[in-house]
Enzyme design. Structure first.
Site, short mmCIF file in Angstrom:
data_model
loop_
_atom_site.label_atom_id
_atom_site.label_comp_id
_atom_site.label_asym_id
_atom_site.label_seq_id
_atom_site.Cartn_x
_atom_site.Cartn_y
_atom_site.Cartn_z
N PRO A 70 38.43 -4.29 53.99
CA PRO A 70 37.42 -4.36 55.05
C PRO A 70 36.13 -3.72 54.58
O PRO A 70 36.15 -2.77 53.80
CB PRO A 70 38.04 -3.55 56.20
CG PRO A 70 39.07 -2.68 55.57
CD PRO A 70 39.55 -3.40 54.34
N ASP A 71 35.01 -4.26 55.04
CA ASP A 71 33.71 -3.67 54.68
C ASP A 71 33.34 -2.64 55.75
O ASP A 71 33.00 -2.99 56.89
CB ASP A 71 32.64 -4.76 54.57
CG ASP A 71 31.37 -4.22 53.93
OD1 ASP A 71 30.84 -3.21 54.44
OD2 ASP A 71 30.94 -4.78 52.91
N ILE A 72 33.43 -1.39 55.37
CA ILE A 72 33.25 -0.29 56.34
C ILE A 72 31.81 -0.28 56.87
O ILE A 72 31.57 -0.18 58.07
CB ILE A 72 33.58 1.07 55.67
CG1 ILE A 72 34.99 1.03 55.06
CG2 ILE A 72 33.43 2.21 56.66
CD1 ILE A 72 35.29 2.13 54.07
N ASN A 79 37.42 3.78 40.63
CA ASN A 79 36.15 3.65 39.89
C ASN A 79 35.65 5.04 39.51
O ASN A 79 36.30 6.04 39.80
CB ASN A 79 35.13 2.87 40.72
CG ASN A 79 34.85 3.56 42.03
OD1 ASN A 79 34.32 4.67 42.07
ND2 ASN A 79 35.23 2.92 43.13
N LYS A 83 21.64 -6.98 50.41
CA LYS A 83 22.65 -6.14 51.11
C LYS A 83 22.11 -5.66 52.45
O LYS A 83 22.84 -5.56 53.44
CB LYS A 83 23.05 -4.96 50.23
CG LYS A 83 24.09 -5.36 49.21
CD LYS A 83 24.60 -4.25 48.33
CE LYS A 83 25.54 -4.88 47.30
NZ LYS A 83 25.68 -4.14 46.07
N LYS A 140 24.52 -6.93 55.34
CA LYS A 140 25.33 -5.92 56.01
C LYS A 140 24.68 -5.47 57.32
O LYS A 140 25.29 -4.74 58.09
CB LYS A 140 25.55 -4.72 55.09
CG LYS A 140 26.25 -5.12 53.78
CD LYS A 140 27.01 -3.98 53.13
CE LYS A 140 27.68 -4.44 51.84
NZ LYS A 140 28.93 -3.72 51.54
N PHE A 184 24.33 2.45 50.56
CA PHE A 184 23.90 2.59 49.18
C PHE A 184 24.14 1.24 48.51
O PHE A 184 25.02 0.47 48.94
CB PHE A 184 24.68 3.69 48.47
CG PHE A 184 24.00 5.04 48.55
CD1 PHE A 184 23.77 5.64 49.77
CD2 PHE A 184 23.60 5.71 47.40
CE1 PHE A 184 23.13 6.88 49.86
CE2 PHE A 184 22.96 6.94 47.47
CZ PHE A 184 22.73 7.53 48.69
N ASP A 220 36.32 -3.12 46.53
CA ASP A 220 36.16 -4.35 47.30
C ASP A 220 37.50 -5.05 47.51
O ASP A 220 37.69 -5.75 48.49
CB ASP A 220 35.19 -5.29 46.59
CG ASP A 220 33.76 -4.74 46.62
OD1 ASP A 220 33.40 -4.15 47.66
OD2 ASP A 220 33.04 -4.86 45.61
O1 PMT Z 1 29.83 9.66 43.32
P1 PMT Z 1 28.79 9.76 42.20
O2 PMT Z 1 29.44 9.91 40.84
O3 PMT Z 1 27.77 10.82 42.47
O4 PMT Z 1 28.02 8.36 42.13
C1 PMT Z 1 27.21 8.00 43.18
C2 PMT Z 1 27.26 6.47 43.44
C3 PMT Z 1 26.71 5.73 42.24
C4 PMT Z 1 28.71 6.05 43.71
C5 PMT Z 1 26.40 6.22 44.73
O5 PMT Z 1 25.08 6.61 44.48
C6 PMT Z 1 26.43 4.77 45.14
O6 PMT Z 1 25.71 3.91 44.64
N1 PMT Z 1 27.34 4.45 46.12
C7 PMT Z 1 27.58 3.06 46.57
C8 PMT Z 1 28.54 2.40 45.62
C9 PMT Z 1 28.94 1.00 46.05
O7 PMT Z 1 30.06 0.76 46.31
O8 PMT Z 1 27.94 0.16 46.16
P2 PMT Z 1 28.11 -1.39 46.63
O9 PMT Z 1 26.79 -1.97 46.27
O10 PMT Z 1 29.33 -1.98 46.02
O11 PMT Z 1 28.32 -1.30 48.19
C10 PMT Z 1 27.24 -1.38 49.11
C11 PMT Z 1 27.48 -0.45 50.28
O12 PMT Z 1 28.60 -0.91 51.06
C12 PMT Z 1 27.79 0.98 49.92
O13 PMT Z 1 27.11 1.81 50.85
C13 PMT Z 1 29.29 1.10 50.10
O14 PMT Z 1 29.69 2.43 50.48
C14 PMT Z 1 29.54 0.12 51.23
N2 PMT Z 1 30.86 -0.51 51.22
C15 PMT Z 1 31.23 -1.32 50.20
C16 PMT Z 1 32.44 -1.95 50.23
C17 PMT Z 1 33.30 -1.73 51.33
N3 PMT Z 1 34.50 -2.32 51.39
N4 PMT Z 1 32.93 -0.93 52.31
C18 PMT Z 1 31.72 -0.31 52.29
O15 PMT Z 1 31.38 0.45 53.21
#
Ligand code: PMT
Length: 407
Positions: A304-306, A209, A335, A339, A321, A278
């Site tokens: 896996p969801d870390i 991504n 979320k 989570k 985030f 994901d």
């Molecule tokens: O890196 P940059 O270009 O500066 O951009 C920053 C950003 C937009 C990537 C950052 O600000 C941001 O939003 N990061 C989270 C991106 C994301 O994957 O969001 P999500 O809504 O899909 O996931 C929710 C949370 O679960 C996140 O904290 C993610 O790290 C975590 N996650 C998701 C999937 C997974 N398998 N494991 C996780 O830990």
């Protein structure tokens, strides 16, 4: 740690101590800081803009309505650029106008417009300093979170002796260093994830991504500035790791999961900024896939969801985030619960926002209050985020605080 590459706006108002401001700029730059100078009209009576331009190596900003600045809005541009705003000298008049929210010149206006910490180094006649009007103004500004540096006590240019001397440039430089070393997370281990993950399809192709890592690296740096021992678990990026941060480079979501799990056992805070894929291909081809067929189907399996896994362990204050294209608050709240994390920092992504951009805005949501942080540079935003995390972490974990006090 230090002030290397930090953005400092130095405001100079009209007092005799302005002659020391040139030395202050020189010293800040010797430590690697970038300094932009803003002068009030009265300051120009005491030191020339040319001098300040020469020592700062940057054009000096004098006017609120500067056609050369971005869309004629120099105050907003400077307010966003600043990591810290230091006004030295800060006269009684400047202090009074700031207290009352005046926005009639560039320096006052940018102090109102910035999210960066604002610090003042008062300089004035001792009687003016001790006047109840000035003292009330100072109390008001302190209550609003403005840092007041000094003044020193001693001989004054007017021939009197007492409090009102501007602190020496070396003392002001120390105060600027202290902004970036708050100590709020001293003794804590913080694990941060950043960047994208790479899910291999074959030896040369993969699913990834647009995450650049900028946000996560800024968060890691801000945590380190706050005194934490920081481990940055990063997917592939082009960024150099911040100083004093231990980098663990990973590729896939599974690699990231493994690295995080082996680091969080003794960590107090986990911040998941990475854009983790994901799904991943069920299996990666050993050889480069040839384009024999018109269509190609790749079966994906969930990663896996870390973040959820760390939140379940219960030993860490967990921050997630949320990257959303719409209904940000609603999705972020989902979320938070799904989570089981302590805090969600939600940002809007897409159309040039969030991913890869230099600036970002965040909505902080926990089970109590909600706070919106407006668009600003990612390092600036990260510093405020770390303060917010630190407040909540200390409120939640007083036992860990007292353990630390006895270490
Ligand atoms: O890196 P940059 O270009 O500066 O951009 C920053 C950003 C937009 C990537 C950052 O600000 C941001 O939003 N990061 C989270 C991106 C994301 O994957 O969001 P999500 O809504 O899909 O996931 C929710 C949370 O679960 C996140 O904290 C993610 O790290 C975590 N996650 C998701 C999937 C997974 N398998 N494991 C996780 O830990």
């Amino acid at each position: 740690m230090g002030i290397s590459n930090k953005h400092i706006v130095l405001g100079v108002s009209g007092g005799i101590a302005a002659y020391k401001s040139a030395d202050l700029v020189r010293r800040l730059r010797e430590h690697g800081a970038q300094v932009k100078v803003v002068m009030t009209a009265n300051a120009e009576q005491f030191i020339t803009a040319l001098t300040m331009q020469a020592v700062s190596g940057q054009p000096v900003h004098l006017s609120l309505l500067d056609p050369a600045a971005e869309a004629g809005m120099g105050h907003i541009e400077l307010a966003r650029w600043a990591d810290v705003v230091l006004v030295a000298p800060a006269t009684a008049n400047f202090i009074a106008r700031l207290t009352h929210g005046s926005a009639d010149d560039l320096l006052n206006t940018l102090c109102l417009a910035t999210e960066a910490p604002v610090m003042l180094a008062p300089a004035m006649n001792q009687q003016m300093w001790q006047d109840p009007a000035t003292q009330e103004n100072i109390t008001t500004l302190k209550n609003r979170g403005v840092g007041i540096l000094g003044p020193g006590v001693g001989d004054q240019a007017c021939g009197e002796t007492g409090p009102g001397r501007m602190l020496e440039p070396a003392e002001l430089v120390d105060a600027v260093f202290a902004v970036f070393a708050s100590g709020a997370l001293e003794g804590d281990k913080v694990v941060v994830t950043a960047g994208p993950t790479w899910e291999a399809i074959d030896p040369v192709r993969g699913i990834t991504n647009l995450s650049s890592g900028k946000m996560g690296y800024a968060v890691a740096e801000a945590a380190s500035e706050a005194g934490a021992q920081v481990v940055l678990v990063s997917g592939p990026t082009c960024l150099a790791p911040p100083e004093n941060v231990r980098l663990v480079s990973v590729c896939s979501a599974q690699n990231m999961y493994d690295a995080v799990m082996s680091e969080v056992g003794d960590a107090q805070i986990f911040i998941a900024v990475a854009a983790v894929a994901d799904y991943r291909p069920v299996s990666a081809a050993q050889e480069k896939i040839k384009k024999h067929r018109d269509t190609l189907t790749i079966e994906l399996v969930k990663n896996p969801d870390i973040l959820s896994a760390v939140a379940q362990r219960d030993n860490c204050f967990t921050v997630g985030f949320a990257a959303e294209t719409s209904s940000i608050e609603k999705h972020a709240r989902e979320k938070l619960e799904k989570k089981g994390v302590d805090l969600i920092a939600a940002n809007k992504v897409g159309d040039g926002e969030g991913f890869t951009a230099d600036d970002n805005a965040l909505l902080l949501i926990d089970r109590g209050e909600m706070r919106s942080l407006p668009s600003m540079s990612k390092p600036q935003l990260a510093r405020i985020l770390i303060q917010e995390i630190s407040k909540r972490y200390h409120a939640k974990s007083p036992a860990q605080d007292s353990r630390r006090a006895h270490r």
